[in-house]
Write a protein that holds these residues in place. Sequence first.
Motif, PDB file in Angstrom:
ATOM      1  N   LEU A   1     -60.518 -35.151  56.854  1.00  0.00           N
ATOM      2  CA  LEU A   1     -60.275 -35.159  58.306  1.00  0.00           C
ATOM      3  C   LEU A   1     -59.446 -36.371  58.708  1.00  0.00           C
ATOM      4  CD1 LEU A   1     -60.836 -33.845  61.045  1.00  0.00           C
ATOM      5  CD2 LEU A   1     -62.903 -35.261  61.199  1.00  0.00           C
ATOM      6  N   VAL A   2     -59.739 -37.527  58.128  1.00  0.00           N
ATOM      7  CA  VAL A   2     -58.960 -38.728  58.435  1.00  0.00           C
ATOM      8  C   VAL A   2     -57.501 -38.522  58.058  1.00  0.00           C
ATOM      9  CG1 VAL A   2     -58.588 -41.137  57.792  1.00  0.00           C
ATOM     10  CG2 VAL A   2     -60.901 -40.329  58.300  1.00  0.00           C
ATOM     11  N   VAL A   3     -57.259 -37.973  56.872  1.00  0.00           N
ATOM     12  CA  VAL A   3     -55.882 -37.740  56.426  1.00  0.00           C
ATOM     13  C   VAL A   3     -55.175 -36.750  57.342  1.00  0.00           C
ATOM     14  CG1 VAL A   3     -54.465 -36.824  54.553  1.00  0.00           C
ATOM     15  CG2 VAL A   3     -56.405 -38.301  54.035  1.00  0.00           C
ATOM     16  N   ALA A   4     -55.862 -35.647  57.673  1.00  0.00           N
ATOM     17  CA  ALA A   4     -55.233 -34.620  58.506  1.00  0.00           C
ATOM     18  C   ALA A   4     -54.947 -35.127  59.916  1.00  0.00           C
ATOM     19  CB  ALA A   4     -56.122 -33.385  58.559  1.00  0.00           C
ATOM     20  N   LEU A   5     -55.828 -35.959  60.452  1.00  0.00           N
ATOM     21  CA  LEU A   5     -55.609 -36.479  61.801  1.00  0.00           C
ATOM     22  C   LEU A   5     -54.511 -37.533  61.844  1.00  0.00           C
ATOM     23  CD1 LEU A   5     -59.271 -36.774  63.169  1.00  0.00           C
ATOM     24  CD2 LEU A   5     -57.539 -35.070  63.760  1.00  0.00           C
ATOM     25  N   ARG A   6     -54.317 -38.263  60.758  1.00  0.00           N
ATOM     26  CA  ARG A   6     -53.264 -39.281  60.734  1.00  0.00           C
ATOM     27  C   ARG A   6     -51.887 -38.667  60.524  1.00  0.00           C
ATOM     28  NH1 ARG A   6     -54.217 -44.672  57.453  1.00  0.00           N
ATOM     29  NH2 ARG A   6     -52.249 -45.017  58.551  1.00  0.00           N
ATOM     30  N   THR A   7     -51.854 -37.452  60.003  1.00  0.00           N
ATOM     31  CA  THR A   7     -50.576 -36.785  59.780  1.00  0.00           C
ATOM     32  C   THR A   7     -50.206 -36.006  61.036  1.00  0.00           C
ATOM     33  OG1 THR A   7     -51.161 -36.575  57.441  1.00  0.00           O
ATOM     34  CG2 THR A   7     -49.328 -35.241  58.232  1.00  0.00           C
TER      35      THR A   7
ATOM     36  N   TRP B   1     -71.623 -24.420  56.575  1.00  0.00           N
ATOM     37  CA  TRP B   1     -70.432 -23.594  56.768  1.00  0.00           C
ATOM     38  C   TRP B   1     -69.418 -24.290  57.684  1.00  0.00           C
ATOM     39  CZ3 TRP B   1     -69.567 -22.403  61.809  1.00  0.00           C
ATOM     40  CH2 TRP B   1     -70.657 -22.482  62.682  1.00  0.00           C
ATOM     41  N   ALA B   2     -69.899 -25.043  58.674  1.00  0.00           N
ATOM     42  CA  ALA B   2     -68.983 -25.745  59.577  1.00  0.00           C
ATOM     43  C   ALA B   2     -68.295 -26.901  58.870  1.00  0.00           C
ATOM     44  CB  ALA B   2     -69.742 -26.251  60.805  1.00  0.00           C
ATOM     45  N   LEU B   3     -69.042 -27.643  58.048  1.00  0.00           N
ATOM     46  CA  LEU B   3     -68.435 -28.732  57.270  1.00  0.00           C
ATOM     47  C   LEU B   3     -67.395 -28.185  56.301  1.00  0.00           C
ATOM     48  CD1 LEU B   3     -71.622 -30.858  56.481  1.00  0.00           C
ATOM     49  CD2 LEU B   3     -69.643 -31.642  57.794  1.00  0.00           C
ATOM     50  N   LEU B   4     -67.727 -27.087  55.627  1.00  0.00           N
ATOM     51  CA  LEU B   4     -66.794 -26.522  54.648  1.00  0.00           C
ATOM     52  C   LEU B   4     -65.560 -25.948  55.329  1.00  0.00           C
ATOM     53  CD1 LEU B   4     -69.166 -24.753  52.086  1.00  0.00           C
ATOM     54  CD2 LEU B   4     -67.880 -26.878  51.792  1.00  0.00           C
ATOM     55  N   PHE B   5     -65.734 -25.320  56.483  1.00  0.00           N
ATOM     56  CA  PHE B   5     -64.576 -24.773  57.195  1.00  0.00           C
ATOM     57  C   PHE B   5     -63.609 -25.883  57.587  1.00  0.00           C
ATOM     58  CE2 PHE B   5     -62.472 -23.501  61.186  1.00  0.00           C
ATOM     59  CZ  PHE B   5     -61.812 -22.360  60.747  1.00  0.00           C
ATOM     60  N   SER B   6     -64.121 -26.970  58.127  1.00  0.00           N
ATOM     61  CA  SER B   6     -63.264 -28.091  58.513  1.00  0.00           C
ATOM     62  C   SER B   6     -62.615 -28.731  57.296  1.00  0.00           C
ATOM     63  CB  SER B   6     -64.076 -29.126  59.286  1.00  0.00           C
ATOM     64  OG  SER B   6     -63.280 -30.227  59.675  1.00  0.00           O
ATOM     65  N   ALA B   7     -63.408 -28.985  56.244  1.00  0.00           N
ATOM     66  CA  ALA B   7     -62.860 -29.616  55.049  1.00  0.00           C
ATOM     67  C   ALA B   7     -61.803 -28.737  54.382  1.00  0.00           C
ATOM     68  CB  ALA B   7     -63.982 -29.929  54.060  1.00  0.00           C
ATOM     69  N   ALA B   8     -62.073 -27.439  54.264  1.00  0.00           N
ATOM     70  CA  ALA B   8     -61.106 -26.533  53.636  1.00  0.00           C
ATOM     71  C   ALA B   8     -59.821 -26.445  54.457  1.00  0.00           C
ATOM     72  CB  ALA B   8     -61.720 -25.147  53.454  1.00  0.00           C
TER      73      ALA B   8
END
Length: 580
Positions: free
Chosen positions: A310-316, A352-359
């Motif tokens: 999430l940190v990587v995706a938000l910084r990009t 399922w919510a953690l995996l959906f966000s991470a995936a």
Amino acid sequence: MPEEITPEEITPAENKPTETAPLSPRHWALAGVACAWVAAWQWVGRDHMLDDALIHLRYAHNLRDLGMLTFNGDAPNYGTSSLAYAALLAALSFVSRAAAVPKVLSVVVYGALLVAVARRARRAGQGAFAGGWSRGPSLAWWGLFVAVLAPSAQRWLTDGMETGLAALAALAAAELGVTVGCRADARVQPRWLAALFAGGFAVVVLRFDLLMVAGCTCLLMVAVARVPVLLTAPPRERARALAEPLALGLGALAALATLALVFGTPMPDTGIAKQTGAVGLTAALRTMASATAGALLFGAGVAGVWAVSLVVALRTRRTRLAALVGVLPLTVIVALVALRGVQVQGIRHELWALLFSAATNLALWRRAPGHDWQTRRGPALPEVGGAAEGLSRAGDRSPAARAGPWLTWSRAALAVAVTLGMAVDAVWMWPVITERAQSYRALADAELSSIRGKHAFAADIGFFAWYADAHVHDLNGLVNGTALARASLAERVDAARASSVDLAFLTPLQVRALSRHYDLSDFDVVAGFRFRNLREPGPHHFLAVRRSLRRAAGLKSRGPLLDAGKLAPDGPVLALARER
């Protein structure tokens, strides 16, 4: 007008997915070790299941035998958290009616989840870059694979419930949303749109709360790269861009409408009953953190991968909007716990919510590994194979060769850390799994024929109702209809007064709560079963029988039910015995 983002920018041509290389002998050896590890723990926990698994199985058998969704067989009700899982168990009942069917099914689904995570890890590592941030998705997927191998993961994913199916659905939905959003041209073929419609319908029927996954997948199809099309393109192009998310969304809405039409409400009675009122944001976050920490290495691994990705995706910059969409389901869960007091009983309610966000984050990261990060931290890494100028200057050596001893030592340290983590996880999980399995076996082996088919008070109802074939008056209001799901404990007890209640399956705390509304002085304890928790052994669930029935059945009394707090044995089981 926002800057236009094209699918080619999200998925650079030089970093498009490549064909996965065949497994080497070392990979096959590691796969064998993983299979042996899983097989050993499955043998240890072969009798371990969640109480709710047999709730689903009883619903499934009644669905097959009576043609309606009912727990007690007297009236239809929507007391199962997964309608699709109950239907699947009903279909499998034509093959076997054994109590172990949910366990076997969850083990098969767990194996499929392991394969799915491993395939994503290998595919993410087949890109054109040799290392750096482009290796991040592969490492993250392998970290997730290790977490899913942990004994704590096997406890939650092979407990006879639909948790593994929900996890697979979350992974598939995230990849679908990002993949469709990255395509330059929308696919509007009728078969493809029909498949999306069916997928949206199926995911909501699998679990009502997966409605959030279906909705966020629709948003992902637009948020990744199609926003400029919707803002600037002609109406025909806009319609094509919206065709796929609309098909998926309409399928989810059709499922909601069907559930509301059949049961009067799309939300299961379990979701209605498990609400305690507003608790506040701090308590909600504490509840979520406790559920994650209770899963030990499994929870830490999943949460760690989610947080880093999430940190990587938000910084990009180009993936920020899609990453925010991916984290929406988890945000909604926190809000529901804070505002409605929705119960989170273990990591399965948030997994399922953690995996959906991470995936979602990892799919975005894999498709755009060089954006922003490379512009901030230097040029892109050289390509594998010696084609890049930088690699030629390095003497055509591989990244591993250039890294030298540092890479070797880092791999050794990682192996030691994983081994220690697995060992600690195993030490904590061993008593939980083995003691619960012992209690389940004792309950299954207890001779209950003389008290079968009676009305009973219970709160943890699955195993007891299955083996005692009891007509349950559920103190938690999960299986007796929507009206009682919304009712208070006193109202649920009043509804049971018209029946002759002869049995009870309660903890000492539940006995005290029920005794305020119902006279329990005529009940004697005949057996007790402890279902161990992670942090403490937990209370015994005492099986109590009305005194006249106990004497007629020839069962030995262990003491009055009202004195249950004083009857706890040292071990997990207080065995059922007969009077001499």
